[in-house]
Design a protein around this motif. Sequence first.
Motif, PDB file in Angstrom:
ATOM      1  N   SER A 188       0.821  -1.200   0.000  1.00  0.00           N
ATOM      2  CA  SER A 188       0.000   0.000   0.000  1.00  0.00           C
ATOM      3  C   SER A 188       0.859   1.255   0.000  1.00  0.00           C
ATOM      4  CB  SER A 188      -0.924  -0.013   1.219  1.00  0.00           C
ATOM      5  OG  SER A 188      -1.676   1.187   1.282  1.00  0.00           O
ATOM      6  N   ASP A 189       1.933   1.221   0.781  1.00  0.00           N
ATOM      7  CA  ASP A 189       2.839   2.370   0.832  1.00  0.00           C
ATOM      8  C   ASP A 189       3.503   2.612  -0.523  1.00  0.00           C
ATOM      9  OD1 ASP A 189       2.245   2.766   3.474  1.00  0.00           O
ATOM     10  OD2 ASP A 189       4.001   1.677   4.234  1.00  0.00           O
ATOM     11  N   VAL A 190       3.865   1.519  -1.175  1.00  0.00           N
ATOM     12  CA  VAL A 190       4.481   1.635  -2.505  1.00  0.00           C
ATOM     13  C   VAL A 190       3.500   2.269  -3.485  1.00  0.00           C
ATOM     14  CG1 VAL A 190       5.362   0.345  -4.487  1.00  0.00           C
ATOM     15  CG2 VAL A 190       6.068  -0.286  -2.173  1.00  0.00           C
ATOM     16  N   TYR A 191       2.254   1.799  -3.451  1.00  0.00           N
ATOM     17  CA  TYR A 191       1.231   2.358  -4.341  1.00  0.00           C
ATOM     18  C   TYR A 191       0.994   3.840  -4.051  1.00  0.00           C
ATOM     19  CZ  TYR A 191       0.114  -2.422  -5.748  1.00  0.00           C
ATOM     20  OH  TYR A 191       0.172  -3.698  -6.235  1.00  0.00           O
ATOM     21  N   LYS A 192       1.009   4.174  -2.769  1.00  0.00           N
ATOM     22  CA  LYS A 192       0.806   5.564  -2.381  1.00  0.00           C
ATOM     23  C   LYS A 192       1.918   6.450  -2.934  1.00  0.00           C
ATOM     24  CE  LYS A 192      -1.802   4.797   1.895  1.00  0.00           C
ATOM     25  NZ  LYS A 192      -1.775   4.901   3.379  1.00  0.00           N
ATOM     26  N   ARG A 193       3.157   5.951  -2.812  1.00  0.00           N
ATOM     27  CA  ARG A 193       4.303   6.730  -3.318  1.00  0.00           C
ATOM     28  C   ARG A 193       4.208   6.883  -4.832  1.00  0.00           C
ATOM     29  NH1 ARG A 193       7.238   3.799   0.609  1.00  0.00           N
ATOM     30  NH2 ARG A 193       7.901   2.276  -0.981  1.00  0.00           N
ATOM     31  N   GLN A 194       3.810   5.785  -5.490  1.00  0.00           N
ATOM     32  CA  GLN A 194       3.684   5.842  -6.951  1.00  0.00           C
ATOM     33  C   GLN A 194       2.609   6.837  -7.370  1.00  0.00           C
ATOM     34  OE1 GLN A 194       2.951   1.753  -7.994  1.00  0.00           O
ATOM     35  NE2 GLN A 194       5.140   1.282  -8.242  1.00  0.00           N
ATOM     36  N   ILE A 195       1.476   6.774  -6.653  1.00  0.00           N
ATOM     37  CA  ILE A 195       0.387   7.711  -6.965  1.00  0.00           C
ATOM     38  C   ILE A 195       0.822   9.139  -6.684  1.00  0.00           C
ATOM     39  CG2 ILE A 195      -1.923   8.453  -6.263  1.00  0.00           C
ATOM     40  CD1 ILE A 195      -2.564   5.491  -5.729  1.00  0.00           C
ATOM     41  N   THR A 196       1.509   9.319  -5.540  1.00  0.00           N
ATOM     42  CA  THR A 196       1.992  10.657  -5.182  1.00  0.00           C
ATOM     43  C   THR A 196       2.975  11.170  -6.225  1.00  0.00           C
ATOM     44  OG1 THR A 196       1.733  10.200  -2.825  1.00  0.00           O
ATOM     45  CG2 THR A 196       3.183  12.020  -3.437  1.00  0.00           C
ATOM     46  N   ASP A 197       3.905  10.280  -6.639  1.00  0.00           N
ATOM     47  CA  ASP A 197       4.889  10.669  -7.657  1.00  0.00           C
ATOM     48  C   ASP A 197       4.195  10.999  -8.972  1.00  0.00           C
ATOM     49  OD1 ASP A 197       6.906  10.298  -5.846  1.00  0.00           O
ATOM     50  OD2 ASP A 197       7.459   8.296  -6.580  1.00  0.00           O
ATOM     51  N   THR A 198       3.167  10.202  -9.303  1.00  0.00           N
ATOM     52  CA  THR A 198       2.432  10.444 -10.551  1.00  0.00           C
ATOM     53  C   THR A 198       1.707  11.778 -10.506  1.00  0.00           C
ATOM     54  OG1 THR A 198       2.114   8.083 -10.929  1.00  0.00           O
ATOM     55  CG2 THR A 198       0.638   9.580 -12.086  1.00  0.00           C
ATOM     56  N   LEU A 199       1.059  12.030  -9.363  1.00  0.00           N
ATOM     57  CA  LEU A 199       0.341  13.290  -9.211  1.00  0.00           C
ATOM     58  C   LEU A 199       1.305  14.468  -9.249  1.00  0.00           C
ATOM     59  CD1 LEU A 199      -2.265  12.362  -6.434  1.00  0.00           C
ATOM     60  CD2 LEU A 199      -2.699  12.732  -8.872  1.00  0.00           C
ATOM     61  N   ARG A 200       2.470  14.292  -8.589  1.00  0.00           N
ATOM     62  CA  ARG A 200       3.467  15.359  -8.591  1.00  0.00           C
ATOM     63  C   ARG A 200       3.973  15.592 -10.009  1.00  0.00           C
ATOM     64  NH1 ARG A 200       6.823  13.262  -5.288  1.00  0.00           N
ATOM     65  NH2 ARG A 200       5.987  14.259  -3.398  1.00  0.00           N
ATOM     66  N   SER A 201       4.199  14.477 -10.711  1.00  0.00           N
ATOM     67  CA  SER A 201       4.672  14.586 -12.087  1.00  0.00           C
ATOM     68  C   SER A 201       3.627  15.267 -12.962  1.00  0.00           C
ATOM     69  CB  SER A 201       4.990  13.194 -12.637  1.00  0.00           C
ATOM     70  OG  SER A 201       5.383  13.257 -13.986  1.00  0.00           O
ATOM     71  N   GLU A 245       1.340  17.344 -11.964  1.00  0.00           N
ATOM     72  CA  GLU A 245       1.268  18.745 -11.570  1.00  0.00           C
ATOM     73  C   GLU A 245       2.428  19.533 -12.161  1.00  0.00           C
ATOM     74  OE1 GLU A 245      -0.003  22.291  -9.682  1.00  0.00           O
ATOM     75  OE2 GLU A 245      -0.969  20.414 -10.300  1.00  0.00           O
ATOM     76  N   GLU A 246       3.609  18.930 -12.109  1.00  0.00           N
ATOM     77  CA  GLU A 246       4.781  19.583 -12.701  1.00  0.00           C
ATOM     78  C   GLU A 246       4.593  19.746 -14.209  1.00  0.00           C
ATOM     79  OE1 GLU A 246       8.034  17.137 -11.578  1.00  0.00           O
ATOM     80  OE2 GLU A 246       8.201  17.968  -9.557  1.00  0.00           O
ATOM     81  N   GLN A 247       4.030  18.704 -14.825  1.00  0.00           N
ATOM     82  CA  GLN A 247       3.772  18.772 -16.265  1.00  0.00           C
ATOM     83  C   GLN A 247       2.769  19.869 -16.585  1.00  0.00           C
ATOM     84  OE1 GLN A 247       5.371  16.980 -18.499  1.00  0.00           O
ATOM     85  NE2 GLN A 247       4.286  17.838 -20.260  1.00  0.00           N
ATOM     86  N   ARG A 248       1.754  19.984 -15.748  1.00  0.00           N
ATOM     87  CA  ARG A 248       0.742  21.016 -15.963  1.00  0.00           C
ATOM     88  C   ARG A 248       1.350  22.412 -15.814  1.00  0.00           C
ATOM     89  NH1 ARG A 248      -2.392  24.364 -13.329  1.00  0.00           N
ATOM     90  NH2 ARG A 248      -1.515  23.783 -11.304  1.00  0.00           N
ATOM     91  N   LEU A 249       2.190  22.568 -14.782  1.00  0.00           N
ATOM     92  CA  LEU A 249       2.834  23.863 -14.565  1.00  0.00           C
ATOM     93  C   LEU A 249       3.788  24.198 -15.704  1.00  0.00           C
ATOM     94  CD1 LEU A 249       3.603  23.659 -10.729  1.00  0.00           C
ATOM     95  CD2 LEU A 249       1.907  25.115 -11.854  1.00  0.00           C
ATOM     96  N   LEU A 250       4.529  23.191 -16.149  1.00  0.00           N
ATOM     97  CA  LEU A 250       5.473  23.403 -17.248  1.00  0.00           C
ATOM     98  C   LEU A 250       4.743  23.786 -18.525  1.00  0.00           C
ATOM     99  CD1 LEU A 250       8.336  23.287 -18.389  1.00  0.00           C
ATOM    100  CD2 LEU A 250       8.014  20.830 -18.769  1.00  0.00           C
ATOM    101  N   THR A 251       3.670  23.079 -18.815  1.00  0.00           N
ATOM    102  CA  THR A 251       2.881  23.382 -20.010  1.00  0.00           C
ATOM    103  C   THR A 251       2.305  24.793 -19.939  1.00  0.00           C
ATOM    104  OG1 THR A 251       2.293  21.051 -20.273  1.00  0.00           O
ATOM    105  CG2 THR A 251       0.916  22.668 -21.419  1.00  0.00           C
ATOM    106  N   GLY A 252       1.799  25.153 -18.765  1.00  0.00           N
ATOM    107  CA  GLY A 252       1.248  26.492 -18.595  1.00  0.00           C
ATOM    108  C   GLY A 252       2.297  27.564 -18.766  1.00  0.00           C
ATOM    109  N   ALA A 253       3.496  27.318 -18.227  1.00  0.00           N
ATOM    110  CA  ALA A 253       4.579  28.294 -18.345  1.00  0.00           C
ATOM    111  C   ALA A 253       4.999  28.475 -19.797  1.00  0.00           C
ATOM    112  CB  ALA A 253       5.773  27.850 -17.500  1.00  0.00           C
TER     113      ALA A 253
END
Length: 204
Positions: free
Chosen positions: A11-24, A26-34
């Motif tokens: 479960s912790d691994v899945y959480k980290r993966q989901i968190t990393d995916t969401l962070r990625s 979000e970063e992609q969204r910010l980069l695209t917007g910039a």
Amino acid sequence: RSTERSASGASDVYKRQITDTLRSEEEQRLLTGAINSAAESIIVMNRDGLIEYVNPAFEERTGYSRTDINGKNPRILVAALQDDARYEGIAQTVLDKGLWRGRLVVRCKDGALVHEYSTISSIKTETGKVTHYVGVSRDITREVELEEQVQQVWKMETLATFAGGIAHDLNNTLAIICLLYTSDAADDLLCVDLGGRRTIKQKH
């Protein structure tokens, strides 16, 4: 308990993966917007040098839409006043050093010329393999026009200073003008210098 620990670990691994995916994401969204809101024009090319992406600033500046330009060689943007040798030199510099900076003259869709200061660099993987090239350009047309105006004024001032210096030297140099005239008594030479003095020398 072992099963519970295993489930918890998974479960912790899945959480980290989901968190990393969401962070990625979000970063992609910010980069695209910039990129989309940037004032500089941005162009992305694949490793073969063909255009894959341009941002809205590029479209507005050049008049080319993404549909017009995608899959094309950026050479079509290079103004005719830049020879092929310079273009090839820029490409070779990017290949050798991974970066080139300098001025370019871009030909827009309507034929207008735009002066740009551009940075072209390569994008590499962690192993050093080149995957893309990105170019970021700032419009310096107005600056170039002002530079040309300043240079023209400087040339005119230099010519004026040069001409004034010549006139000054002439005024300070005794330049005698001898005017031949005749009188009832004899022929005389009237010698006048530019300083306002004059002498009369009789001709014998």
